[in-house]
Design an enzyme around this catalytic site. Structure first.
Site, PDB file in Angstrom:
ATOM      1  N   ARG A  68     -30.877  10.091 -15.707  1.00 44.43           N
ATOM      2  CA  ARG A  68     -30.629  11.299 -16.494  1.00 44.43           C
ATOM      3  C   ARG A  68     -31.291  12.530 -15.884  1.00 44.43           C
ATOM      4  O   ARG A  68     -30.884  13.656 -16.166  1.00 44.43           O
ATOM      5  CB  ARG A  68     -31.104  11.086 -17.936  1.00 44.43           C
ATOM      6  CG  ARG A  68     -30.354  11.965 -18.926  1.00 44.43           C
ATOM      7  CD  ARG A  68     -30.889  11.846 -20.334  1.00 44.43           C
ATOM      8  NE  ARG A  68     -30.757  10.523 -20.880  1.00 44.43           N
ATOM      9  CZ  ARG A  68     -31.799   9.758 -21.247  1.00 44.43           C
ATOM     10  NH1 ARG A  68     -33.028  10.194 -21.109  1.00 44.43           N
ATOM     11  NH2 ARG A  68     -31.604   8.558 -21.739  1.00 44.43           N
ATOM     12  N   TYR A 122     -16.156  35.524 -22.576  1.00 48.44           N
ATOM     13  CA  TYR A 122     -15.302  34.332 -22.510  1.00 48.44           C
ATOM     14  C   TYR A 122     -15.165  33.771 -23.927  1.00 48.44           C
ATOM     15  O   TYR A 122     -16.167  33.563 -24.614  1.00 48.44           O
ATOM     16  CB  TYR A 122     -15.982  33.344 -21.573  1.00 48.44           C
ATOM     17  CG  TYR A 122     -15.300  32.019 -21.388  1.00 48.44           C
ATOM     18  CD1 TYR A 122     -14.037  31.939 -20.798  1.00 48.44           C
ATOM     19  CD2 TYR A 122     -15.925  30.843 -21.751  1.00 48.44           C
ATOM     20  CE1 TYR A 122     -13.425  30.706 -20.612  1.00 48.44           C
ATOM     21  CE2 TYR A 122     -15.320  29.611 -21.561  1.00 48.44           C
ATOM     22  CZ  TYR A 122     -14.067  29.554 -20.993  1.00 48.44           C
ATOM     23  OH  TYR A 122     -13.476  28.338 -20.809  1.00 48.44           O
ATOM     24  N   ASP A 194     -23.692  35.453 -17.856  1.00 45.25           N
ATOM     25  CA  ASP A 194     -22.632  34.604 -17.305  1.00 45.25           C
ATOM     26  C   ASP A 194     -22.100  35.301 -16.054  1.00 45.25           C
ATOM     27  O   ASP A 194     -21.436  36.325 -16.128  1.00 45.25           O
ATOM     28  CB  ASP A 194     -21.526  34.403 -18.353  1.00 45.25           C
ATOM     29  CG  ASP A 194     -20.479  33.387 -17.885  1.00 45.25           C
ATOM     30  OD1 ASP A 194     -20.271  33.264 -16.674  1.00 45.25           O
ATOM     31  OD2 ASP A 194     -19.873  32.729 -18.758  1.00 45.25           O
ATOM     32  N   LYS A 219     -15.128  26.941 -11.540  1.00 44.84           N
ATOM     33  CA  LYS A 219     -14.299  28.005 -10.996  1.00 44.84           C
ATOM     34  C   LYS A 219     -14.494  28.137  -9.477  1.00 44.84           C
ATOM     35  O   LYS A 219     -13.948  27.379  -8.728  1.00 44.84           O
ATOM     36  CB  LYS A 219     -14.598  29.322 -11.726  1.00 44.84           C
ATOM     37  CG  LYS A 219     -14.605  29.186 -13.257  1.00 44.84           C
ATOM     38  CD  LYS A 219     -13.222  28.948 -13.840  1.00 44.84           C
ATOM     39  CE  LYS A 219     -13.191  28.500 -15.296  1.00 44.84           C
ATOM     40  NZ  LYS A 219     -13.841  29.374 -16.251  1.00 44.84           N
TER      41      LYS A 219
HETATM   42  C1  LIG Z   1     -14.352  29.035 -17.514  1.00 45.08           C
HETATM   43  C2  LIG Z   1     -15.519  29.817 -17.917  1.00 45.08           C
HETATM   44  C3  LIG Z   1     -16.608  29.220 -18.537  1.00 45.08           C
HETATM   45  C4  LIG Z   1     -16.607  27.769 -18.952  1.00 45.08           C
HETATM   46  O1  LIG Z   1     -16.501  26.893 -17.875  1.00 45.08           O
HETATM   47  P1  LIG Z   1     -15.883  25.411 -18.096  1.00 45.08           P
HETATM   48  O2  LIG Z   1     -16.344  24.682 -16.887  1.00 45.08           O
HETATM   49  O3  LIG Z   1     -14.403  25.593 -18.161  1.00 45.08           O
HETATM   50  O4  LIG Z   1     -16.457  24.867 -19.344  1.00 45.08           O
HETATM   51  C5  LIG Z   1     -17.687  30.007 -18.855  1.00 45.08           C
HETATM   52  N1  LIG Z   1     -17.706  31.322 -18.571  1.00 45.08           N
HETATM   53  C6  LIG Z   1     -16.671  31.932 -17.962  1.00 45.08           C
HETATM   54  C7  LIG Z   1     -16.757  33.380 -17.668  1.00 45.08           C
HETATM   55  C8  LIG Z   1     -15.541  31.208 -17.625  1.00 45.08           C
HETATM   56  O5  LIG Z   1     -14.496  31.828 -17.058  1.00 45.08           O
END
Ligand SMILES: *Cc1c(COP(=O)(O)O)cnc(C)c1O
Length: 408
Positions: A68, A122, A194, A219
């Site tokens: 973990r 988001y 973010d 992403k």
């Molecule tokens: C896609 C996204 C997330 C979440 O990511 P996941 O891996 O799909 O859970 C968070 N913040 C932004 C800006 C995003 O585009």
């Protein structure tokens, strides 16, 4: 290794990060492989009971204990991400980007606290404010991150953190992150950013004021639309709380996904460069189209947020939006459905292009959509994620889309 990397450009760190000798070689043997091996591990073995007891106490990455807490594959990815953020003390990994957002908030908030959340963030992140955070006794206040003057007044006695995102999801507003972060820190708030759009490469988040910098590795870092992962890179002040929450609540990223993310990381720089150049070319082409009311692309001179983007960012990416002049949802669907090279689907940052219809008004509570300086009839928008295809082929595809839209 992060330390020996200290003098290098981030592009070089993409190549060198996470490749420590102990993760790429066999102790006592000369030579090593290029990439850290994929360690599948739950049990970590100890030489004796004394070592077992000591392992429990040394709570840090890079120390064997139990699956973990990860093993060298996870440590290598975390190490490489930390090396990209000047001022960072470490990185925790999560099985998705949303988990990274949730655990960054968990690390800084307690029941009874208040948190400020960008209104244009988001949407699953925004939804935490009215859903899970609310149930957990945290009061979320949505705010317009472009209203710098109004920001200090939002900070109350119980406000503990602010969640920022740049540019804003869907509509790409670029807030003044250093100014907001400074105002927040003055009042003792944790600044959570973010940073998925630009990545640490395009915006060193901690250097620009964040305490906790989030990336949905799903992403750009993954980059190939085949994995889900998230990361939070934190300053020394916040790393212990972040680690504690991740471990107490069982957050662990799978080694195969981490190995794929590490592979993606090596080419992040060239992909972003190419995708940014193509996105900018397409944004310019769209700007000249009569069917387009506004292009929302911070990299494009004249586009909202461009000045702050040019001041703060070292790069961009392939994700941006545009607003149609008038029209309706059906016309927009004709445009998108006619595209051959653009897939229709969520997520972004992969090597392949995507197009989706977006309805920002649905996902915000205080920022107006369309913004006050636009005709209210111009509200049907499209978000593009530009991949690595030839840019002229992509433009020809969009041209076909506009023809289909006009054909009715
Ligand atoms: C896609 C996204 C997330 C979440 O990511 P996941 O891996 O799909 O859970 C968070 N913040 C932004 C800006 C995003 O585009």
């Amino acid at each position: 290794m992060a330390d020996s990397d200290a003098g290098h450009d981030p592009q070089t760190r993409l190549v060198t990060g996470g490749r420590r000798e102990e993760w790429t070689g066999i102790p006592g043997q000369p030579g090593r492989v290029v990439n850290p091996a994929v360690w599948h591990a739950s049990t970590h073995l100890y030489p004796d009971c004394a070592a077992l007891a000591a392992g429990v106490r040394s709570n840090e990455d890079g120390k064997f204990f139990y699956g973990r807490r990860g093993a060298p594959t996870q440590w290598a990815l975390a190490d490489a991400l930390t090396a990209l953020e000047p001022g960072a003390a470490g990185t925790m990994l999560y099985p998705s980007g949303l988990a990274a957002v949730a655990f960054a908030l968990l690390a800084v908030l307690r029941p009874g606290d208040e948190v400020l959340i960008s209104d244009n963030g988001y949407d699953p992140t925004r939804n935490l404010g009215t859903g899970w955070l609310k149930d957990w006794g945290v009061v979320a206040t949505y705010f317009d991150p472009l209203d710098l003057a109004g920001f200090p007044a939002l900070i109350g006695e119980k406000t503990r953190g602010v969640l920022l995102e740049t540019p804003g999801s869907l509509t790409m507003e670029v807030p003044d992150i250093p100014a907001l972060a400074a105002a927040a820190k003055e009042r003792g708030l944790a600044v959570v950013l973010d940073n998925t759009w630009a990545s640490s490469l395009g915006l060193p988040a901690i250097a620009h004021g964040a305490n906790l910098a989030i990336m949905a590795l799903t992403k750009h870092v993954g980059g190939h639309s085949d994995l889900m992962l998230g990361s939070v890179t934190a300053t020394a002040e916040y790393l212990p709380a972040l680690r504690k929450a991740a471990q107490a609540l069982g957050q662990v990223a799978a080694p195969d996904d981490c190995a794929m993310a590490l592979r993606g990381l090596r080419t992040l720089g060239v992909r972003l460069e190419r995708q940014s150049a193509s996105a900018l070319a397409i944004a310019r082409w769209l700007e000249a189209r009569g069917e387009v009311a506004r292009v929302l692309c911070p990299m494009l001179p004249g586009s909202p947020g461009h000045e702050i983007w040019a001041r703060d960012f070292k790069g961009g990416c392939g994700l941006f939006s545009f607003v149609l002049k008038g029209g309706d949802a059906a016309a927009r669907a004709r445009l998108i459905d006619a595209l051959d090279l653009f897939g229709i689907g969520y997520s972004w940052g992969g090597y392949e292009s995507l197009a989706i219809p977006i309805d920002p008004a649905r996902d915000r509570s205080i920022m107006a959509w369309p913004p006050a300086d636009m005709d209210p009839a111009d509200r049907f928008a499209v978000r593009l994620s530009i991949g690595l295809e030839n840019v002229d082929d992509l433009i020809a595809d969009l041209d076909r889309g506009f023809a289909a839209m006009a054909a009715g």
